[in-house]
Design an enzyme around this catalytic site. Structure first.
Site, PDB file in Angstrom:
ATOM      1  N   ASN A   9      11.338 -17.599   1.438  1.00 31.43           N
ATOM      2  CA  ASN A   9      10.182 -16.814   0.591  1.00 31.43           C
ATOM      3  C   ASN A   9       9.078 -17.785   0.532  1.00 31.43           C
ATOM      4  O   ASN A   9       9.258 -18.559  -0.180  1.00 31.43           O
ATOM      5  CB  ASN A   9      10.909 -16.611  -0.834  1.00 31.43           C
ATOM      6  CG  ASN A   9       9.799 -16.025  -1.891  1.00 31.43           C
ATOM      7  OD1 ASN A   9       8.798 -15.667  -1.294  1.00 31.43           O
ATOM      8  ND2 ASN A   9      10.067 -16.021  -2.990  1.00 31.43           N
ATOM      9  N   LYS A  11       6.129 -17.270  -0.959  1.00 28.50           N
ATOM     10  CA  LYS A  11       5.611 -17.068  -1.899  1.00 28.50           C
ATOM     11  C   LYS A  11       3.894 -17.318  -1.749  1.00 28.50           C
ATOM     12  O   LYS A  11       3.537 -16.646  -0.634  1.00 28.50           O
ATOM     13  CB  LYS A  11       5.661 -18.150  -2.967  1.00 28.50           C
ATOM     14  CG  LYS A  11       7.241 -18.265  -3.198  1.00 28.50           C
ATOM     15  CD  LYS A  11       7.431 -19.208  -4.679  1.00 28.50           C
ATOM     16  CE  LYS A  11       8.870 -19.309  -4.838  1.00 28.50           C
ATOM     17  NZ  LYS A  11       9.664 -20.069  -5.936  1.00 28.50           N
ATOM     18  N   HIS A  98      12.223 -10.632  -8.296  1.00 35.53           N
ATOM     19  CA  HIS A  98      12.386 -11.902  -8.243  1.00 35.53           C
ATOM     20  C   HIS A  98      11.805 -12.294  -9.599  1.00 35.53           C
ATOM     21  O   HIS A  98      11.051 -11.592 -10.260  1.00 35.53           O
ATOM     22  CB  HIS A  98      11.275 -12.514  -7.055  1.00 35.53           C
ATOM     23  CG  HIS A  98      11.273 -14.051  -6.970  1.00 35.53           C
ATOM     24  ND1 HIS A  98      10.713 -14.886  -7.752  1.00 35.53           N
ATOM     25  CD2 HIS A  98      11.948 -14.771  -6.015  1.00 35.53           C
ATOM     26  CE1 HIS A  98      10.894 -15.936  -7.340  1.00 35.53           C
ATOM     27  NE2 HIS A  98      11.780 -16.032  -6.319  1.00 35.53           N
ATOM     28  N   GLU A 100       9.913 -14.398 -10.837  1.00 35.81           N
ATOM     29  CA  GLU A 100       8.533 -14.771 -10.924  1.00 35.81           C
ATOM     30  C   GLU A 100       7.730 -13.255 -11.254  1.00 35.81           C
ATOM     31  O   GLU A 100       6.830 -13.315 -11.942  1.00 35.81           O
ATOM     32  CB  GLU A 100       7.710 -15.407  -9.785  1.00 35.81           C
ATOM     33  CG  GLU A 100       8.135 -17.142  -9.706  1.00 35.81           C
ATOM     34  CD  GLU A 100       8.140 -17.621  -8.593  1.00 35.81           C
ATOM     35  OE1 GLU A 100       7.676 -17.242  -7.483  1.00 35.81           O
ATOM     36  OE2 GLU A 100       8.896 -18.772  -8.139  1.00 35.81           O
ATOM     37  N   GLU A 170      19.899 -15.787  -8.161  1.00 35.40           N
ATOM     38  CA  GLU A 170      18.839 -16.902  -8.344  1.00 35.40           C
ATOM     39  C   GLU A 170      18.827 -17.202  -9.822  1.00 35.40           C
ATOM     40  O   GLU A 170      17.964 -16.579 -10.554  1.00 35.40           O
ATOM     41  CB  GLU A 170      17.570 -16.520  -7.813  1.00 35.40           C
ATOM     42  CG  GLU A 170      17.298 -16.081  -6.498  1.00 35.40           C
ATOM     43  CD  GLU A 170      16.043 -16.224  -5.935  1.00 35.40           C
ATOM     44  OE1 GLU A 170      15.872 -16.829  -4.951  1.00 35.40           O
ATOM     45  OE2 GLU A 170      15.160 -15.942  -6.598  1.00 35.40           O
ATOM     46  N   GLY A 176      12.685 -23.755  -8.005  1.00 33.11           N
ATOM     47  CA  GLY A 176      11.380 -24.382  -7.836  1.00 33.11           C
ATOM     48  C   GLY A 176      11.544 -25.792  -8.855  1.00 33.11           C
ATOM     49  O   GLY A 176      10.518 -26.399  -9.184  1.00 33.11           O
ATOM     50  N   SER A 216      16.261 -23.948  -5.313  1.00 30.18           N
ATOM     51  CA  SER A 216      16.314 -25.321  -5.165  1.00 30.18           C
ATOM     52  C   SER A 216      17.420 -25.626  -3.937  1.00 30.18           C
ATOM     53  O   SER A 216      18.152 -26.823  -3.844  1.00 30.18           O
ATOM     54  CB  SER A 216      16.489 -26.294  -6.227  1.00 30.18           C
ATOM     55  OG  SER A 216      15.434 -25.987  -7.144  1.00 30.18           O
TER      56      SER A 216
HETATM   57  C1  PEP Z   1      12.919 -18.547  -4.712  1.00 37.10           C
HETATM   58  O1  PEP Z   1      11.670 -18.614  -5.276  1.00 37.10           O
HETATM   59  O2  PEP Z   1      13.372 -17.533  -4.336  1.00 37.10           O
HETATM   60  C2  PEP Z   1      13.471 -19.999  -4.496  1.00 37.10           C
HETATM   61  C3  PEP Z   1      14.644 -19.955  -4.329  1.00 37.10           C
HETATM   62  O3  PEP Z   1      12.659 -21.017  -4.583  1.00 37.10           O
HETATM   63  P1  PEP Z   1      12.940 -22.550  -4.588  1.00 37.10           P
HETATM   64  O4  PEP Z   1      14.013 -22.689  -3.443  1.00 37.10           O
HETATM   65  O5  PEP Z   1      11.833 -23.230  -4.444  1.00 37.10           O
HETATM   66  O6  PEP Z   1      13.829 -22.840  -5.811  1.00 37.10           O
END
Ligand code: PEP
Length: 254
Positions: A9, A11, A98, A100, A170, A176, A216
């Site tokens: 992803n 973003k 997601h 976000e 998630e 992040g 992460s």
């Molecule tokens: C994501 O935004 O789906 C995600 C898992 O981000 P990160 O790997 O940076 O935590």
């Protein structure tokens, strides 16, 4: 047998040229590294979709996804992109739910259910994200939160439509932040999700559903996470922006 999936992803990162070079590097690096039932998906900003989908055409293991669609078919929605438009680029997946989008754009479970329907109606497979906040984890409410997100977002689907959905657990507190759910914490939730799918659609559908972990995830922690019985790969944010890190995660399944 359910698919093992590593999805990136990006973003709101990568200008057009940067995105094309990153995708080309990734596609080249994973060409011979992907095992039989494994998929690699790159979810880029809209600007890259058509070009990278064209680059992915000759590569049977690498697919392209969008990061959002509008819930309506077409019309006066300035700045938005419909499911049909996203699909017409060659994209085959779309990330929905997601955290976000839920947090910064106020996307509710009800709205997400409409987006899921729109995606499926136009041949896009949703990568549907669910997960609890830090407060919900600390107060022990996380199973209820996840169950409710599943019920409102995807459990209205027929079994045949549900079989096109990829789920991503998630935990919001891990996205992040550099904090990762331990393999045991993640496995506990993935097993719970699979149990809920089995209760709704039966054991065979549950067994065929790919459930990815996101938060992460990196080349160091991916082997332990992906070795858990109910973790079928990862949705990767930050580490998908570096071709070496992303492809090292892809290679965990080899
Ligand atoms: C994501 O935004 O789906 C995600 C898992 O981000 P990160 O790997 O940076 O935590």
């Amino acid at each position: 047998m359910r698919k093992k999936i590593v999805a990136g992803n990006w973003k709101m990162n990568m200008d057009y040229q940067e995105g094309i070079s990153l995708f080309s590097e990734v596609a080249n690096m994973v060409k011979d590294e992907v095992i039989g039932n494994q998929l690699v998906i790159v979810c880029s900003p809209f600007i890259h979709l058509h070009s990278i989908a064209s680059l992915a055409k000759d590569n049977n293991n690498v697919f392209v996804g969008a990061q959002n669609i509008h819930q309506e078919e077409a019309g006066a929605y300035t700045g938005e992109i419909s499911a049909k438009q996203a699909r017409s680029t060659g994209a085959e997946y779309v990330i929905l739910g997601h955290s976000e989008r839920r947090a910064y754009f106020g996307e509710s479970d009800e709205l997400l259910a409409k987006k899921v329907n729109g995606a499926l109606a136009h041949g896009l497979s949703p990568i549907f994200c669910i997960g609890e906040t830090k407060e919900e984890r600390e107060s022990g409410q996380f199973f209820e939160v996840i169950k409710s997100q599943l019920e409102k977002g995807v459990f209205h689907l027929s079994a045949s439509d549900f079989s096109k959905v990829v789920l991503a657990y998630e935990p919001v507190w891990a996205i992040g932040t550099g904090l990762t759910a331990s393999p045991e914490q993640a496995q506990e939730v993935h097993a719970f999700i699979r149990k809920e799918i089995a209760a709704k659609y039966g054991a065979a559908v549950a067994d065929d559903t790919s459930i990815l972990y996101g938060g992460s995830c990196n080349p160091k922690n991916a082997p332990d996470l992906f070795s858990q019985t109910d973790i079928d790969g990862g949705l990767i944010g930050g580490a998908s922006l570096k071709s070496r890190d992303f492809t090292d995660i892809v290679k965990v399944f080899n």
